[in-house]
Design an enzyme around this catalytic site. Structure first.
Site, short mmCIF file in Angstrom:
data_model
loop_
_atom_site.label_atom_id
_atom_site.label_comp_id
_atom_site.label_asym_id
_atom_site.label_seq_id
_atom_site.Cartn_x
_atom_site.Cartn_y
_atom_site.Cartn_z
N GLU A 32 46.29 35.51 37.25
CA GLU A 32 45.99 36.90 37.46
C GLU A 32 45.60 37.45 38.77
O GLU A 32 44.75 37.90 38.99
CB GLU A 32 44.55 37.11 36.51
CG GLU A 32 44.38 38.36 35.95
CD GLU A 32 43.10 38.48 34.99
OE1 GLU A 32 43.39 38.52 33.66
OE2 GLU A 32 42.07 38.63 35.51
N HIS B 89 27.84 43.10 30.59
CA HIS B 89 27.14 42.23 31.38
C HIS B 89 27.29 42.11 32.99
O HIS B 89 26.77 41.42 33.49
CB HIS B 89 27.60 40.79 31.02
CG HIS B 89 29.11 40.73 31.48
ND1 HIS B 89 30.10 41.39 30.56
CD2 HIS B 89 29.85 39.75 32.37
CE1 HIS B 89 31.39 40.67 31.23
NE2 HIS B 89 31.11 40.25 32.47
N GLU C 140 32.89 40.22 41.90
CA GLU C 140 34.33 39.89 41.39
C GLU C 140 35.49 40.33 42.50
O GLU C 140 36.44 39.77 42.71
CB GLU C 140 34.72 40.34 39.98
CG GLU C 140 33.96 39.36 39.06
CD GLU C 140 32.33 39.89 38.88
OE1 GLU C 140 31.57 39.39 37.79
OE2 GLU C 140 31.95 41.00 39.57
N ARG D 209 26.91 42.56 36.74
CA ARG D 209 25.84 42.61 37.87
C ARG D 209 25.87 43.88 38.39
O ARG D 209 24.52 44.31 38.64
CB ARG D 209 26.19 41.63 38.67
CG ARG D 209 26.06 40.05 38.35
CD ARG D 209 26.39 38.95 39.71
NE ARG D 209 26.31 37.73 39.04
CZ ARG D 209 25.15 36.89 38.91
NH1 ARG D 209 24.04 37.53 39.42
NH2 ARG D 209 25.26 35.76 38.48
N HIS E 196 24.72 39.18 26.40
CA HIS E 196 25.10 37.77 27.27
C HIS E 196 23.65 37.43 27.49
O HIS E 196 22.60 37.86 27.41
CB HIS E 196 25.19 38.48 28.53
CG HIS E 196 26.20 37.75 29.45
ND1 HIS E 196 25.26 36.81 30.57
CD2 HIS E 196 27.31 37.33 29.80
CE1 HIS E 196 26.20 36.08 31.04
NE2 HIS E 196 27.30 36.39 30.76
N ASP F 144 38.52 35.77 38.87
CA ASP F 144 37.76 36.49 39.85
C ASP F 144 36.47 35.92 39.79
O ASP F 144 35.34 36.53 40.29
CB ASP F 144 37.76 38.08 39.85
CG ASP F 144 37.32 38.54 38.40
OD1 ASP F 144 36.78 37.77 37.52
OD2 ASP F 144 37.58 39.73 38.05
#
Length: 375
Positions: free
Chosen positions: A118, A214, A132, A216, A246, A96
């Site tokens: 996936e 991490h 994602e 967003r 990260h 993603d």
């Protein structure tokens, strides 16, 4: 020979795609190329080293503080040029990421078949995880081969009005990678002995809490709350917290400012995949917002607390090993403390379970592709 181009740009993609690369190389009549965008430059190189592989093409597209719109446009443009030059018979992407989504669009524009490893994961909320969820929905609408990790993911795909590809349930290639590296660690005294110097020396008398974060959608208030929860946990004298931070400044700057001075919170740079597997094997509890760790933790028998409000991996939740807890500081503290303080509760949630396959997903995917070329 039929030509398969695998394209990816982040460490999680590399972890889950390099087993597919290795499996495809063993198939007769298939030529394999690997192209990377460098979305996670330093962390990507570490994974290639673990698997003994090198990319064939490195587009090296990332620059400091790039906007999503910038990198999306750049990948579509550069990948389209590459595909027009190579004309592979199949483009294979994973998961993603922006790299996967933009590469799928480039392949679609170039009229080249697409395979999605996936496929079918859904949170059914375009804001969580962001971006994602949009990326995976977009890729699945374009893909000709949909390699779903679970029956639930396949059912998600089967319900979608715009699906054009054929669905195959294969398991998750991340489990292939995890079991491969875990076996190497267990079999090699030298490999399994110590973490590299990038990770702080651990105290054998304290429970290890491993943290990764991490996403967003947690930028800003979410990470502030995560840090408050970790500070409260650090008040316990029986824990040590290791947090590989990260490199994104929106994560790194907040975390280091809020947690950098606390003695039993060890903030490190991102660690190698080998060290991450060692840390997961050693951890008492894992706190994360990562999708991959929701798959890997159960396979290692480690309780995983997910600092998100939704997940596209309900199979992990159903095992009892993984639990959604959000970013509320008090809940972070209470959920971790319950596992540390209640041995019965801990043992119930610390058993190895395998909702994402038995470690043969890559072989299955390679065989499906080779057989489709032969037919």
């Amino acid at each position: 020979m039929q030509h398969v181009l695998l394209a990816f740009g982040t460490r999680p993609e590399a972890i889950k795609m390099l087993p597919v690369v290795r499996a495809l190389r063993k198939c007769g009549g298939v030529r394999v190329s690997v192209a990377i965008t460098g979305q996670h430059r330093q962390m990507l190189d570490q994974v290639f080293e673990v698997f003994g592989e090198k990319p064939d093409i490195d587009l090296n597209l990332m620059t400091h503080n790039q906007k999503l719109s910038d990198i999306t446009g750049l990948i579509i443009s550069q990948m389209t040029d590459l595909l027009d030059k190579l004309r592979p018979d199949l483009v294979l992407v994973h998961g993603d990421t922006t790299t996967a989504m933009a590469t799928a669009i480039a392949a679609f524009y170039s009229r080249i078949p697409i395979g999605h490893v996936e496929a079918g994961l859904r949170s059914y909320d375009l804001s969580h995880p962001w971006p994602e969820e949009f990326n995976r929905v977009a890729i699945d609408s374009l893909a000709d081969y949909l390699f779903a990790p679970t029956l639930g993911a396949a059912e998600n795909l089967d319900r979608e009005y715009n699906r054009r590809g054929r669905i195959y349930v294969t398991g998750n290639t991340g489990i292939d990678a995890l079991l491969h590296v875990a076996q190497q660690i267990d079999a090699s005294t030298a490999m399994g002995a110590n973490l590299s110097e990038t990770v702080i020396e651990l105290d054998s008398e304290r429970s290890l809490i491993l943290v990764t974060g991490h996403r967003r959608e947690s930028f800003g208030a979410g990470f502030e709350d995560i840090c408050k929860g970790l500070r409260k946990l650090a008040e316990r004298d029986d824990v040590q917290i290791v947090y590989p931070v990260h490199l994104n400044p929106a994560v790194r700057d907040v975390v280091r400012a809020r947690l950098g001075s606390i003695s039993n919170i060890h903030l490190t740079d991102p660690v190698s995949y080998l060290d991450m597997v060692k840390l997961m094997k050693r951890a008492k509890v894992i706190l994360t917002d990562s999708g991959g760790i929701q798959e890997e933790g159960p396979a290692l028998g480690r309780p995983v607390l997910v600092m998100r409000n939704t997940t596209e991996r309900p199979e992990a939740i159903a095992t009892g090993t993984v639990r959604l807890i959000g970013t509320d500081p008090d809940r972070i503290y209470n959920e971790v403390s319950a596992l540390l303080d209640d041995e019965v509760c801990y043992n119930e949630r610390a058993k190895p379970v395998f909702p994402y396959g038995d470690g043969t997903a890559s072989i299955q995917i390679a065989n499906i592709i080779a057989e489709s070329f032969a037919s």
